[in-house]
Structure formats: structure tokens, C-alpha cells
Design an enzyme around this catalytic site. Sequence first.
Site: not given
Length: 326
Positions: A113, A194, A197
Site C-alpha cells: 500500500k 475484479k 470501487k
Amino acid sequence: MSTRVLSGMQPSGRMHLGNLLGALENFKRLQAEYECFYFIADWHALSTNYEDTSHIREWVRDMLMDWLASGIDPARATLFVQSRVPEHAVLHLLLSMITPVPWLERNPTYKEKQENIDGRDLSSYGFLGYPILQAADILLYKGNLVPVGVDQLPHLELTREITRRFNSLYKPIFPEPQALLTAIPKVPGTDGRKMSKSYNNTINLSDTEAQVRAKLKTMVTDPARVRRTDKGNPDVCPVFTIHKSVSAPAVIEQVNKECRTAAIGCIDCKKLSADAIVAKLTPIWEKRRELERMPKRVDKVIAEGTTRAGSVARQTIAEVSEVMHI
Ligand code: TRP
């Protein structure tokens, strides 16, 4: 003691079909069988979204309403909001004392991340400690089973390590939690990747019937099937993957056969999948509309969940304080 299930979700606004099939239907199944605690992890959301917090409250509420509309039942499961139970922060602090920083630094989710989310400074202490907060969430309720997606496995492993360390340093008061992976395949979004959002390819629980149908019309299919007369291959078609998760067995079989022989075209096949999605979402839409007319009912669910969760949490903190002599 009975088996406890615990899981949390970060509030990220309205939920989509992937969340429904992947997580919520699983939550629903589990609530019939186990003592369940499901919560909205609003503090976790701060770890990556601390700059603009203006929508968090609204998103928490929206998410809870989507849970309720999808059939998560506050009479069976304890539903609550993390920040309403401050004991999560207390246990987080105590566990932070026994967790070596290198355990956190080598967490693959942390590294990934930090590298992949642009435009945000993720060098904060809170972001590094994210998995400790998650461990606190789980241990506070002595959760045995934690339904999560595969992306959460490194966090779960860290929770287990922290659990073992706590149990061996003080007293073995915590069960080692197990991940419960959802068996459902990843639901593809309208672009075939996939559903997520961040890819902007979702079919949302808040979409109208017209929006669902329009989105399905633009969904990608088997790229080799260009003309109506071309024979298709459902095995590589994202619309067929949608069929497999929402349509009746007879429809799945029909589409599977007739696509391969070009007896059915993509437009008709997509219509059938839109029909199945609409059938699945219609009761959720109805319930959601009903809840929107009763804001007090949502407040009451949160208040009751907070009370139930808080009493378990306070008991655990008392026990932890006892074995740590503080
Ligand atoms: N980290 C989880 C996610 O991003 C959310 C979460 C927070 C969680 N605390 C938890 C999941 C405890 C399971 C158990 O999806």
C-alpha cells in the site's frame, strides 16, 4: 464457550454486488449458526484517509443500512461501529507494547500500500500500526473465526502472532483466531477486472434498475466473439461469471450451451444476467427504502449494538488488566 465470529469492514460508501456476494451473504449465513460480531471499522479508514474525513459518518450509516437491507439481522448478530467502543483503542495500546516493529514493517500489505497508493503520505504511525488495531478488534471479542478475503491473510497471521505472544507473556486468555475464507470467486466488474470501487466498474446496491441494465449492456464479453454469428466461449466471458453467481442453474446451463453454438447472442445473454441481478437486488432496494424512512431505527440498531459490544469489550479489558497487573 460458543464459537464467535467477528469481522469488520471499512466504511467506503455504498456497497456493490461484489461486496454482497463476497462478504454480506457470508455474514448472513454465519449469523444463523454462530454468535457474530460485525462492525464498521471507521478508525481503520482514518489510516489511509485522514485528510478528508468529512464523509465518514455518512459512509458508516450508509454501510450499516446496506447491511440491514441485505438481511444482516441485528437480532442475530451484534452490529456496531468501532469508534463507539473506545476499548478498541485501549487494547490497541496494550498490544502495541508487545508487538515488535519489524513484524509490522514486513507485513506485505503495508509495503504494497505504501508503494501503490499515490498522492497520500502513508508514513504515519497509525498506518504502520493498522494490524495491531485489527488484532485488538478481534481479541477484544475473543473471536474464533474471522470471515475475510484473501487480501487480509497477512493481517490475520499477525494477529495470531500477537495472540501467541500475549498468551505466553501473561496468561493464555485469548483463542488464536482463524480466517474463514469466502469460497465465492471474485465477482468481475463491467470491464472484466475484479469488481472494485477503485476501478470504477461496480454495480452498486444503490443503482436503480435502469442503471443496472445499462451497465450490463456495456459490460465486456468474450473478446473473440465479435459478430452475433460467432461462437462464444463462456469460460473466458465475465458476463458468464456473473451468471454463475446470480442466475438460476437452468439459465446458467442454457447460456453455457447456447453461447458456444451462437444460438444466443451477447445482448440476450446480458439481458438474462441483468434480470437475475435485478431479482436479487429488488428486495434489498425495498428494504433500504423502508430504512431510509426510519432513521431512528438505524440509530437504535447502532445504540443496541454498541451496548452489547461494549459490555463484552469491558469484560475483556478487565481480564487483560488483571493478567498484566495494571
Ligand atoms: N482490515 C479489514 C479490511 O480492510 C477491516 C477490518 C478491521 C477487519 N478490523 C477487522 C476485518 C477485524 C476482520 C477483523 O477489510
